[in-house]
Design an enzyme around this catalytic site. Structure first.
Site, PDB file in Angstrom:
ATOM      1  N   GLU A 277       0.769  -0.906   0.065  1.00 20.72           N
ATOM      2  CA  GLU A 277      -0.068   0.261   0.059  1.00 20.72           C
ATOM      3  C   GLU A 277       0.718   1.236  -0.080  1.00 20.72           C
ATOM      4  O   GLU A 277       0.413   2.215  -0.392  1.00 20.72           O
ATOM      5  CB  GLU A 277      -0.970  -0.091   1.199  1.00 20.72           C
ATOM      6  CG  GLU A 277      -2.298   0.711   1.065  1.00 20.72           C
ATOM      7  CD  GLU A 277      -3.397   0.626   2.051  1.00 20.72           C
ATOM      8  OE1 GLU A 277      -2.800   0.136   3.245  1.00 20.72           O
ATOM      9  OE2 GLU A 277      -4.524   0.783   1.788  1.00 20.72           O
ATOM     10  N   LYS A 412     -14.062   1.567  -3.812  1.00 17.83           N
ATOM     11  CA  LYS A 412     -15.201   2.003  -2.802  1.00 17.83           C
ATOM     12  C   LYS A 412     -15.995   2.727  -3.344  1.00 17.83           C
ATOM     13  O   LYS A 412     -17.109   2.535  -3.313  1.00 17.83           O
ATOM     14  CB  LYS A 412     -14.255   2.645  -1.582  1.00 17.83           C
ATOM     15  CG  LYS A 412     -13.443   2.262  -0.687  1.00 17.83           C
ATOM     16  CD  LYS A 412     -12.900   2.921   0.329  1.00 17.83           C
ATOM     17  CE  LYS A 412     -11.880   2.515   1.411  1.00 17.83           C
ATOM     18  NZ  LYS A 412     -11.328   3.477   2.100  1.00 17.83           N
TER      19      LYS A 412
END
Ligand code: PA5
Length: 430
Positions: A277, A412
């Site tokens: 990440e 998302k």
């Protein structure tokens, strides 16, 4: 902790003077008063005075240990991976547990949650809900379900069994916690999720399991102190970051973190989250993978030895193992193992490590070896800080911002649009 680059350095062009200059610049930049990012707060945690906070964490942990058989930690990404990595690293396999720490909100499985509720049915439990933003969907859903179960079981006193670890000022979880009167721990603004293991995010679950959180922080401090000198001849953290950078630019695009002890399995998951990440952005970054040896020598081992030559390995080796088994001699030796009689399994494992490194290097897979002392809180703290600092150095060498994750937002938004969440109506429209 000790890094050995003997089996990797012949694969790269290492202009030490040039790399030292770049490392010095980044080292100064991250340690200067005016930080290059608002998310470098984790850097000084090991040397920050936090007696009151640690005292409170220990008290909360004691209360949970008294009134619960299970603590459910609700969180995802950096809000759960570090504590799970630590608890599994320090675990004594098959030992009777004073209290179990289980996880929820790290997936979107109703089956998982339903069966967790079933498992909790006849057990007293508490919940530590962890979310820095306080708005992440997976943990929010799991917490709603677990909260309702707590209310059913404990009535209005349920709030005593909830501890929220979140932002100090904002977010839905912060608001909910204030409203319901949960005990709250704050994740500092300057510490992002994946760098938060040494805050209450990890420290509370560790303390609940009875682990020595002072020793974890001492371990981190040890690496902090040793890393104050950026000299690559003395600084293994920066040397590791430099080597993975040089291997990357030389064409190795995958780094595998390899372990030879099952207690390190989830540590590798934390490590992947940290590096994946932090570095995978702007079209750059090593793809991070992991393998549990010797188990995976009977699966991925074939690919590593002879598949595409685009990877390197970083081997994490634990030097002192306390519990061990000695192989006994047998009169008839029908299994042909008498040549190992009197030897420990650790001894055999070490030969597996040495033999595998030689084989893989022979197959053109560079290997770095990181040796840690033992399975202890101190070592865990060392490993966490070692890789956090290496990750920051490594990302800055690549010229990417280690502390954002813009790519995580894309799924998302699509998911919210598909679920009909207000404000996302136009996301999927061309
Ligand atoms: O490292 C990160 O920042 C992320 O992995 C987050 O920890 C993860 O997305 C969970 O976020 P939050 O703690 O806001 O629920």
């Amino acid at each position: 902790m000790k890094l050995n680059i003997e089996y990797a350095k012949s694969f790269v062009e290492f202009n030490q003077d040039e790399m030292q200059k770049r490392v010095n610049k980044i080292h100064e930049m991250i340690h200067q008063e005016e930080k290059p990012s608002d998310f470098l707060g984790w850097l000084d945690i090991p040397v920050t005075e936090q007696k009151d906070l640690l005292g409170r964490i220990k008290k909360t942990a004691e209360r949970i240990r008294k009134n619960s058989q299970v603590l459910v930690v609700v969180g995802i990404g950096g809000s759960y991976a570090g504590s799970k990595a630590g608890i599994e690293f320090l675990d004594k396999p098959f030992a009777k547990q004073d209290i179990e720490v289980l996880y929820a909100g790290h997936n979107m499985s109703g089956r998982y949650l339903k069966n967790l509720l079933e498992y909790l049915k006849d057990k007293d439990f508490s919940v530590n809900v962890i979310s820095k933003s306080g708005t992440t969907t997976e943990p929010a859903i799991a917490f709603r379900v677990l909260k309702n179960e707590l209310i059913k079981r404990y009535g209005k006193n349920y709030a005593e069994r909830v501890i929220a670890t979140t932002d100090g000022k904002k977010g839905s979880l912060h608001e909910l916690s204030k409203n319901e009167g949960y005990e709250m721990y704050v994740i500092p603004d300057s510490v992002g999720g994946r760098f938060s293991v040494l805050t209450p995010v990890g420290l509370l679950p560790f303390a609940v399991k009875g682990y020595d959180i002072d020793a974890i922080l001492e371990g981190a401090k040890d690496i902090y102190t040793k890393s104050l000198n950026p000299d690559l001849n003395k600084n293994d953290v920066y040397l590791y970051a430099v080597m993975r950078y040089l291997l990357y630019v030389s064409g190795k695009k995958i780094e595998m973190l390899v372990n030879y002890d099952p207690n390190l399995g989830f540590f590798a998951e934390w490590w992947k989250q940290l590096f994946g990440e932090s570095e995978g952005k702007d079209g750059k970054g090593l793809f991070v993978a992991s393998a549990n040896f010797s188990t995976d020598l009977h699966s991925l081992g074939q690919y590593i030895q002879e598949g595409e030559r685009h990877l390197f390995e970083t081997v994490l080796k634990i030097n002192e193992i306390n519990d061990d088994v000695i192989i006994e001699k047998e009169d008839n030796d029908l299994d042909n193992l008498n040549y190992l009689a009197g030897k420990s399994i650790k001894y055999v494992n070490e030969k597996a490590i040495d033999g595998t490194i030689l084989a893989h290097v022979d197959g053109n897979v560079p290997n770095m070896l990181i040796e840690v002392k033992d399975i202890s809180e101190h070592t865990f703290g060392q490993m966490i800080y070692f890789f956090e600092l290496a990750c920051a150095m490594s990302a800055y060498l690549l010229d990417v911002d280690p502390f954002n994750q813009p790519g995580v937002e894309k799924y998302k938004k699509n998911m919210f649009a598909l679920l009909g969440k207000k404000g996302y109506e136009n996301v999927l429209k061309k």
